[in-house]
Design a protein around this motif. Structure first.
Motif, PDB file in Angstrom:
ATOM      1  N   LEU A 431      -4.197  15.132 -27.997  1.00 13.90           N
ATOM      2  CA  LEU A 431      -5.330  14.224 -27.877  1.00 13.90           C
ATOM      3  C   LEU A 431      -6.392  14.599 -28.908  1.00 13.90           C
ATOM      4  O   LEU A 431      -6.683  15.786 -29.108  1.00 13.90           O
ATOM      5  CB  LEU A 431      -5.945  14.295 -26.477  1.00 13.90           C
ATOM      6  CG  LEU A 431      -5.059  13.867 -25.299  1.00 13.90           C
ATOM      7  CD1 LEU A 431      -5.810  14.048 -23.994  1.00 13.90           C
ATOM      8  CD2 LEU A 431      -4.587  12.434 -25.460  1.00 13.90           C
ATOM      9  N   GLU A 432      -6.970  13.578 -29.543  1.00 18.19           N
ATOM     10  CA  GLU A 432      -8.073  13.775 -30.470  1.00 18.19           C
ATOM     11  C   GLU A 432      -9.377  13.378 -29.779  1.00 18.19           C
ATOM     12  O   GLU A 432      -9.372  12.809 -28.680  1.00 18.19           O
ATOM     13  CB  GLU A 432      -7.862  12.929 -31.733  1.00 18.19           C
ATOM     14  CG  GLU A 432      -6.523  13.141 -32.424  1.00 18.19           C
ATOM     15  CD  GLU A 432      -6.350  14.535 -32.995  1.00 18.19           C
ATOM     16  OE1 GLU A 432      -7.375  15.235 -33.171  1.00 18.19           O
ATOM     17  OE2 GLU A 432      -5.202  14.942 -33.270  1.00 18.19           O
ATOM     18  N   HIS A 433     -10.496  13.687 -30.408  1.00 15.73           N
ATOM     19  CA  HIS A 433     -11.773  13.229 -29.870  1.00 15.73           C
ATOM     20  C   HIS A 433     -11.746  11.702 -29.757  1.00 15.73           C
ATOM     21  O   HIS A 433     -11.298  11.008 -30.660  1.00 15.73           O
ATOM     22  CB  HIS A 433     -12.922  13.660 -30.777  1.00 15.73           C
ATOM     23  CG  HIS A 433     -13.165  15.141 -30.740  1.00 15.73           C
ATOM     24  ND1 HIS A 433     -12.554  16.025 -31.597  1.00 15.73           N
ATOM     25  CD2 HIS A 433     -13.968  15.894 -29.933  1.00 15.73           C
ATOM     26  CE1 HIS A 433     -12.961  17.248 -31.339  1.00 15.73           C
ATOM     27  NE2 HIS A 433     -13.812  17.210 -30.327  1.00 15.73           N
ATOM     28  N   GLY A 434     -12.199  11.191 -28.612  1.00 13.26           N
ATOM     29  CA  GLY A 434     -12.194   9.757 -28.374  1.00 13.26           C
ATOM     30  C   GLY A 434     -10.998   9.276 -27.570  1.00 13.26           C
ATOM     31  O   GLY A 434     -10.936   8.102 -27.210  1.00 13.26           O
ATOM     32  N   GLN A 435     -10.051  10.179 -27.260  1.00 14.14           N
ATOM     33  CA  GLN A 435      -8.863   9.764 -26.511  1.00 14.14           C
ATOM     34  C   GLN A 435      -8.842  10.397 -25.123  1.00 14.14           C
ATOM     35  O   GLN A 435      -9.447  11.443 -24.875  1.00 14.14           O
ATOM     36  CB  GLN A 435      -7.591  10.163 -27.274  1.00 14.14           C
ATOM     37  CG  GLN A 435      -7.408   9.430 -28.582  1.00 14.14           C
ATOM     38  CD  GLN A 435      -6.095   9.788 -29.256  1.00 14.14           C
ATOM     39  OE1 GLN A 435      -5.781  10.951 -29.471  1.00 14.14           O
ATOM     40  NE2 GLN A 435      -5.310   8.763 -29.597  1.00 14.14           N
ATOM     41  N   ARG A 436      -8.125   9.761 -24.214  1.00 15.70           N
ATOM     42  CA  ARG A 436      -7.914  10.273 -22.867  1.00 15.70           C
ATOM     43  C   ARG A 436      -6.461  10.024 -22.471  1.00 15.70           C
ATOM     44  O   ARG A 436      -5.758   9.248 -23.130  1.00 15.70           O
ATOM     45  CB  ARG A 436      -8.865   9.609 -21.865  1.00 15.70           C
ATOM     46  CG  ARG A 436      -8.723   8.098 -21.780  1.00 15.70           C
ATOM     47  CD  ARG A 436      -9.687   7.502 -20.776  1.00 15.70           C
ATOM     48  NE  ARG A 436      -9.492   6.060 -20.615  1.00 15.70           N
ATOM     49  CZ  ARG A 436     -10.007   5.354 -19.627  1.00 15.70           C
ATOM     50  NH1 ARG A 436     -10.760   5.934 -18.704  1.00 15.70           N
ATOM     51  NH2 ARG A 436      -9.784   4.048 -19.546  1.00 15.70           N
ATOM     52  N   ALA A 437      -6.009  10.671 -21.394  1.00 12.46           N
ATOM     53  CA  ALA A 437      -4.595  10.571 -21.014  1.00 12.46           C
ATOM     54  C   ALA A 437      -4.447  10.622 -19.502  1.00 12.46           C
ATOM     55  O   ALA A 437      -5.311  11.159 -18.786  1.00 12.46           O
ATOM     56  CB  ALA A 437      -3.784  11.693 -21.660  1.00 12.46           C
ATOM     57  N   ALA A 438      -3.316  10.068 -19.023  1.00 13.29           N
ATOM     58  CA  ALA A 438      -2.983  10.092 -17.594  1.00 13.29           C
ATOM     59  C   ALA A 438      -1.541  10.530 -17.415  1.00 13.29           C
ATOM     60  O   ALA A 438      -0.669  10.223 -18.241  1.00 13.29           O
ATOM     61  CB  ALA A 438      -3.186   8.713 -16.978  1.00 13.29           C
ATOM     62  N   PHE A 439      -1.293  11.258 -16.324  1.00 13.67           N
ATOM     63  CA  PHE A 439       0.024  11.759 -15.958  1.00 13.67           C
ATOM     64  C   PHE A 439       0.221  11.402 -14.493  1.00 13.67           C
ATOM     65  O   PHE A 439      -0.404  11.992 -13.609  1.00 13.67           O
ATOM     66  CB  PHE A 439       0.077  13.270 -16.178  1.00 13.67           C
ATOM     67  CG  PHE A 439       1.414  13.927 -15.945  1.00 13.67           C
ATOM     68  CD1 PHE A 439       2.239  14.258 -17.007  1.00 13.67           C
ATOM     69  CD2 PHE A 439       1.834  14.256 -14.664  1.00 13.67           C
ATOM     70  CE1 PHE A 439       3.455  14.896 -16.811  1.00 13.67           C
ATOM     71  CE2 PHE A 439       3.048  14.890 -14.447  1.00 13.67           C
ATOM     72  CZ  PHE A 439       3.862  15.209 -15.525  1.00 13.67           C
ATOM     73  N   THR A 440       1.062  10.411 -14.220  1.00 11.55           N
ATOM     74  CA  THR A 440       1.211   9.858 -12.877  1.00 11.55           C
ATOM     75  C   THR A 440       2.617  10.106 -12.360  1.00 11.55           C
ATOM     76  O   THR A 440       3.597   9.846 -13.064  1.00 11.55           O
ATOM     77  CB  THR A 440       0.913   8.345 -12.872  1.00 11.55           C
ATOM     78  OG1 THR A 440      -0.359   8.119 -13.495  1.00 11.55           O
ATOM     79  CG2 THR A 440       0.891   7.794 -11.460  1.00 11.55           C
ATOM     80  N   LEU A 441       2.712  10.602 -11.127  1.00 10.72           N
ATOM     81  CA  LEU A 441       3.995  10.980 -10.521  1.00 10.72           C
ATOM     82  C   LEU A 441       4.361  10.022  -9.398  1.00 10.72           C
ATOM     83  O   LEU A 441       3.530   9.716  -8.533  1.00 10.72           O
ATOM     84  CB  LEU A 441       3.895  12.403  -9.964  1.00 10.72           C
ATOM     85  CG  LEU A 441       5.136  12.933  -9.231  1.00 10.72           C
ATOM     86  CD1 LEU A 441       6.201  13.346 -10.238  1.00 10.72           C
ATOM     87  CD2 LEU A 441       4.765  14.106  -8.328  1.00 10.72           C
TER      88      LEU A 441
END
Length: 636
Positions: A431-441
């Motif tokens: 991830l770079e500055h300005g990005q976000r992420a999700a990890f869904t199970l």
């Protein structure tokens, strides 16, 4: 097919060392290479294996199918052997002397010969008695005396030649034999389950139930994978000293060390530029300790005069499963005038006295230079907004790593994974500055068989998200929760996320926001709690993982030096106490062997190309700097 694909994925995972510096003249980082592990598969071929399992196959045919699938997917270099018992002597239901000595190593422990082993598995017949204790004693001779040694034992019944095989194994392990025994009970009753659980406990392993062919295949695949790929530490080998004055000097980079339980603190010294922020972590996956109920690790960082700058204590309790990775981590801010913020630092590590013997640790030091024009960067997030990943596309099998250093790079989309009780798997995404992420199970994965659990039995899953410095996020109040239990009634959803990465997120105290302040690889760990041996939830489960990344890279801070992600992977860490390369040789980059360097030769073309690449790279970097500054000004 899902299990076979997952096994193939596991077999192709490459254990990587610390990333190398971009400078060709820099010294290379050495890697702490573990001694190759040895895996001995042990199969019950007694007469009771002729019975059918719920899938309609005989137990022996189900076991042979599971073993063949495992062998097909293992790398050719795997050190794997196979021992069977009860396959050649028919004692007519009586534990005769011959029947109780009926055990054979049908494939030696060596580099895997798939065609031969597969053919040998095909010829196994179920026939005689169940001499477990004698077979395990012979297995120790098979495994030799060096390296990591693992036995995976599959049995459908109890020992038939001695009253109890467990005392034999306890005597061997208490005598100092370095051995791990995992056991799988294939449709067993309570008495056999108790015996196999005892063997696993004595062998510092785990016991798993398998009620049918599918569960057996899943258990064998994951146990084989875990034995051949233990918790991995990478970096420059270093040894902490008993005093602060003699501690090895650590610059930004990654290191490996070993800590015994208890004892006084051991020390490192950390060099850093004035004004830079230091992030440090010590990671360890504690070995299973038998009767030990608590494992602890404490990290303290002081200035040169001994004043405390930061500290952290991490621990694990036996009921929660000591196979879970422990991380003690600190952040020492560089924005100020006191010695903690300007000078060199002293780090001390103490491992609790209750732990198992020597355990490898991984030490990470990140240095973050000061940033100019901080006020022009986006303000810290007020609070973290939970995001989930959508269910789009076709799920692909994946097998997570055992820790940070062999975490599997996971892509956006959907994946399937098989998870055993007590297992913790690691994945990473940049991830770079300005990005976000999700990890869904989703547990269990849609379209897979839903096991029947009884009473209060349940499979508890826990997802943790970590930043590049291995600082965890706190998702305790987020919805959906990062910790959920599947009780057999219907699928559950668990979720972890990384909020938008902003440099100024560090300005707040929100533990769901502050760690998202540096760019680099972010980690997600998927853990599952240990189950009791007689729990109907003590079986493998196939889950679905959904991954999403949102946002475009923006508002990159203007560091007065290498970014913290780059500094942590720098090969400067190759020499913790001296500036020489590990081998002591000249580290200047040499010309490739096949490039002529005389004026009349043809060597000018490759060098001209390299020069052009360098010019283009410099031009691209200049353009990127201008773009970053323009974005920063636009955000003011």
């Amino acid at each position: 097919m899902r299990i076979l694909a997952a096994l193939i994925t596991a077999a192709t995972v490459t254990l990587t060392g610390a990333a190398q510096s971009a400078s060709p003249a820099a010294a290379t980082t050495s890697v702490d290479e573990p001694v190759p592990g040895k895996l001995l598969l042990m199969l019950d071929a007694s007469g009771s294996m002729k019975a059918q399992d719920p899938s309609g196959l005989t137990k022996i045919n189900a076991a042979k199918k599971a073993l063949t699938g495992l062998v097909d997917a293992l790398p050719d270099t795997a050190q794997v052997g196979l021992r069977v018992y009860g396959a050649t002597v028919d004692g007519k239901g009586k534990p005769t002397t011959a029947a109780c000595a009926d055990t054979q190593l049908i494939h030696p422990i060596e580099a895997l010969d798939k065609p031969t082993l597969t053919s040998t598995i095909k010829d196994i017949k179920a026939l005689g008695e169940t001499p477990i204790a004698h077979s395990l004693k012979e297995a120790l001779n098979d495994l030799g005396t060096e390296g990591k040694r693992n036995i995976v034992l599959v049995s459908d019944g109890e020992e038939s030649c001695v009253p109890d095989p467990c005392p034999t194994i306890k005597k061997l392990t208490t005598a100092g034999v370095d051995l791990q025994i995992d056991t799988v009970g294939f449709g067993v009753d309570a008495k056999a389950r108790k015996q196999l659980q005892c063997l696993a406990d004595a062998g510092k392993g785990s016991y798993y139930d398998a009620q049918d062919a599918s569960q057996l295949a899943n258990s064998l695949s994951k146990l084989g994978q875990r034995a051949l790929r233990p918790f991995t530490t990478t970096g420059t080998p270093v040894t902490a000293a008993p005093s602060a004055e003699t501690g090895p000097v650590l610059k930004a980079g990654q290191y490996t060390d070993t800590f015994a339980p208890g004892g006084p603190a051991r020390f490192y010294r950390i060099e850093r530029a004035p004004g830079s922020t230091v992030r440090m972590s010590v990671s360890m996956r504690p070995p299973k300790p038998g009767d030990t109920w608590l494992e602890e690790m404490e990290l303290k960082v002081t200035d040169e005069q001994g004043a405390l700058c930061a500290s952290d204590l991490d621990n694990r309790f036996n009921p929660e499963g000591l196979l879970q990775v422990m991380v003690a981590r600190v952040v020492v801010d560089g924005d100020g005038d006191d010695p903690c913020q300007t000078g060199s630092l002293i780090a001390s590590v103490v491992r609790g006295k209750n732990g198992a013997p020597d355990a490898p640790v991984e030490v990470l030091v990140m240095e973050e230079p000061p940033v100019s024009e901080v006020d022009s960067l986006p303000a810290a997030l007020g609070e973290a907004q939970s995001i989930t990943a959508p269910a789009t596309g076709k799920a692909q099998p994946i097998v997570g790593g055992g820790g940070f250093s062999d975490a599997v790079t996971i892509t956006e989309g959907m994946h399937t994974e098989v998870v055993l009780p007590g297992e913790q798997l690691f994945y990473k995404i940049r991830l770079e500055h300005g990005q976000r992420a999700a990890f869904t199970l989703d547990a269990p994965a849609p379209g897979t068989a839903t096991p029947e659990f009884h009473g209060t039995d349940a499979a508890m899953f826990d997802i943790v998200s970590w930043n590049p410095a291995r600082e965890p996020f706190n998702h305790s109040s987020a919805e959906p929760s990062s910790r959920e239990a599947f009780n057999g009634d219907g699928p559950v959803v668990a979720n972890a996320f990384v909020p938008e990465v902003r440099y100024r997120n560090r300005e707040g105290d929100d533990l769901d926001v502050a760690p998202a302040s540096i760019a680099g690889y972010y980690y997600f760990s998927l853990g599952r709690d240990v189950e009791a041996a007689d729990s109907t939830a003590n079986v493998p489960l196939t889950v679905r993982i959904r991954v999403a990344v949102d946002g475009e890279p923006t508002a990159e801070p203007a560091y007065a030096g290498p970014s913290p992600d780059a500094s942590a992977s720098s090969s400067d860490s190759a020499s913790p106490s001296t500036s020489a390369s590990p081998s002591g040789s000249d580290t200047t980059a040499a010309a490739p062997d096949d490039v002529a360097t005389d004026d009349g030769g043809s060597g000018w073309l490759p060098w001209a190309v390299l020069g052009l690449v360098a010019v283009l790279g410099a031009l691209g970097a200049a353009i990127r700097i201008i773009q970053v500054r323009q974005r920063s000004q636009a955000n003011t």
